[in-house]
Design a protein around this motif. Structure first.
Motif, PDB file in Angstrom:
ATOM      1  N   VAL A 348     -14.177   4.843  -1.352  1.00 55.95           N
ATOM      2  CA  VAL A 348     -13.044   4.238  -2.058  1.00 55.95           C
ATOM      3  C   VAL A 348     -12.904   4.858  -3.448  1.00 55.95           C
ATOM      4  N   GLY A 349     -14.032   5.246  -4.027  1.00 55.69           N
ATOM      5  CA  GLY A 349     -14.014   5.850  -5.360  1.00 55.69           C
ATOM      6  C   GLY A 349     -13.276   7.174  -5.433  1.00 55.69           C
ATOM      7  N   MET A 350     -12.938   7.761  -4.295  1.00 49.80           N
ATOM      8  CA  MET A 350     -12.114   8.971  -4.281  1.00 49.80           C
ATOM      9  C   MET A 350     -10.647   8.656  -4.566  1.00 49.80           C
ATOM     10  N   LEU A 351     -10.213   7.441  -4.262  1.00 50.60           N
ATOM     11  CA  LEU A 351      -8.785   7.107  -4.311  1.00 50.60           C
ATOM     12  C   LEU A 351      -8.195   7.105  -5.718  1.00 50.60           C
ATOM     13  N   PRO A 352      -8.902   6.615  -6.758  1.00 52.34           N
ATOM     14  CA  PRO A 352      -8.289   6.645  -8.089  1.00 52.34           C
ATOM     15  C   PRO A 352      -7.869   8.043  -8.541  1.00 52.34           C
ATOM     16  N   TYR A 353      -8.573   9.068  -8.110  1.00 52.36           N
ATOM     17  CA  TYR A 353      -8.175  10.445  -8.453  1.00 52.36           C
ATOM     18  C   TYR A 353      -6.770  10.728  -7.921  1.00 52.36           C
ATOM     19  N   LEU A 354      -6.529  10.386  -6.655  1.00 54.17           N
ATOM     20  CA  LEU A 354      -5.205  10.586  -6.058  1.00 54.17           C
ATOM     21  C   LEU A 354      -4.152   9.728  -6.749  1.00 54.17           C
TER      22      LEU A 354
END
Length: 403
Positions: A348-354
């Motif tokens: 889930v921590g990948m999503l804020p980048y997007l």
């Protein structure tokens, strides 16, 4: 265009017809975008015990939810753009008849966006359904050069049968143009970049350009200079920032390829040279490509498969050293469920980048995050028992005012 290279442009104010404001152009430019992201193996919060601890869904409904116990804590900065859909089952992924029992890993992905119960077969007579992203592409993707794109992180191009009587096509495909037509996916950022930017019409042209060590922008520098002379300062800045992003994307892909062809041992020896060994680096490259594609309206639809069922990949940055699939089989041991939750939080921590990248791109009166719907979820709930109950399911963004 020149030398087999094409660079699409982002939206510029200069593209508006003379004497007309943004309102007139909104009918053309204000089209919703879709990114549908699938992760295999469910989530720790979908287990019986994990749901009582709110490891995925918060305890509260409404706007005042508390993300702190959940694997969704990385999304706190975007809570106003977040919709958590709780207690959702994907019943079409369940076994309907005795001989389908045990095959959940091998039919789930094909069900995620189709919500179809797939035909059990190891042959070419596959049958699923039309996927959500392709329904979206039929409505909103026909005006763009590429109606939709399908991306992935792990190696999923495996033919033949997987297990329990299912062909690997079901395991590998979340996008289906028709019930019998799964769509191919791209794992290599280099391939995705060249598809988006037309970097040479033939393989020979693309190879020659790379061997010449020249950026795709070098081939169109004359046209870019001529275009910039006719732009106002705001458009000129916008174009410069966009072109710098394109050049930076190229540079990052080239660095990955150089590192992976240096002769040093790789963590992913089977992966193409353009695929980073780092999961985070690979995700960021793929997300940046999606934002650039939306920015230039090359496509409005992406599906993105993050993992393959039964994957044994280890995510050391998550704080867990347990391989993904073994971690998902937690045996109802609370300590193991918490360990699995670390992997969920990392993903889930990948999503804020997007989300941050989309939010930073202004298009007319709004930003791309407000115009995009991002779906994130899994067709599996509690992976220890391979069920499809209480599956993790999020929707983010504004969907162009339709959320």
């Amino acid at each position: 265009r020149s030398a087999g290279a094409t660079v699409a442009l982002p939206f510029l104010d200069a593209m508006l017809p003379a004497g007309r404001g943004w309102g007139r152009a909104a009918a053309v430019m204000d089209k919703p975008r879709l990114i549908a992201i699938e992760q295999s193996h469910g989530a720790a919060g979908c287990t019986d015990w994990g749901s009582t601890q709110n490891l995925w869904n918060p305890a509260e409904i409404g706007r005042d939810f508390d993300l702190s116990p959940t694997s969704l804590t990385p999304l706190e900065p975007f809570r106003d753009d977040l919709t958590i859909i709780s207690n959702t089952d994907i019943r079409m992924a369940q076994a309907f008849i005795p001989k389908e029992i045990g095959g959940d890993h091998f039919r789930s992905s094909a069900t995620f966006l189709t919500q179809a119960h797939v035909k059990q077969t190891e042959g070419s007579d596959v049958y699923a359904g039309v996927s959500l992203d392709q329904l979206f592409a039929q409505r909103f993707g026909q005006e763009t050069p590429i109606p939709s794109m399908q991306l992935c992180i792990e190696n999923i191009n495996q033919a033949g049968g997987c297990a329990y009587g299912y062909t690997c096509v079901y395991t590998d495909s979340i996008s289906w143009a028709s019930p019998t037509e799964p769509l191919p996916v791209i794992r290599d950022p280099r391939v995705a970049f060249e598809q988006l930017f037309g970097a040479g019409a033939t393989h020979e042209e693309r190879t020659n350009r790379r061997l010449a060590n020249r950026s795709i922008l070098d081939w169109v520098v004359g046209q870019i200079g001529e275009l910039k002379r006719g732009l106002d300062p705001v458009d000129r800045l916008r174009l410069d920032q966009y072109l710098e992003n394109v050049r930076e994307m190229e540079r990052r892909v080239e660095l990955v390829e150089a590192r992976n062809t240096s002769g040093e041992a790789r963590e992913l020896p089977e992966a193409p040279a353009g695929v980073p060994d780092s999961f985070t680096e690979h995700m960021h490259l793929m997300f940046d490509l999606q934002v650039l594609a939306f920015q230039t309206d090359m496509t409005r639809v992406f599906s993105f498969k993050l993992g393959r069922d039964s994957s044994a990949r280890v995510y050391p940055e998550s704080g867990s050293e347990t391989p993904f699939h073994p971690a998902s089989h937690h045996g109802n041991v609370e300590e193991n469920i918490i360990d699995f939750a670390k992997i969920n939080t990392y993903h889930v921590g990948m999503l804020p980048y997007l989300l941050g990248k989309l939010q930073a791109v202004q298009e007319g009166d709004n930003n791309l995050l407000e115009k995009t719907m991002v779906i994130y979820g899994s067709p599996m709930g509690d992976p220890n028992v391979h069920n499809h109950l209480r599956v993790p399911f999020l929707v983010m963004g504004g969907a162009n005012g339709q959320m």
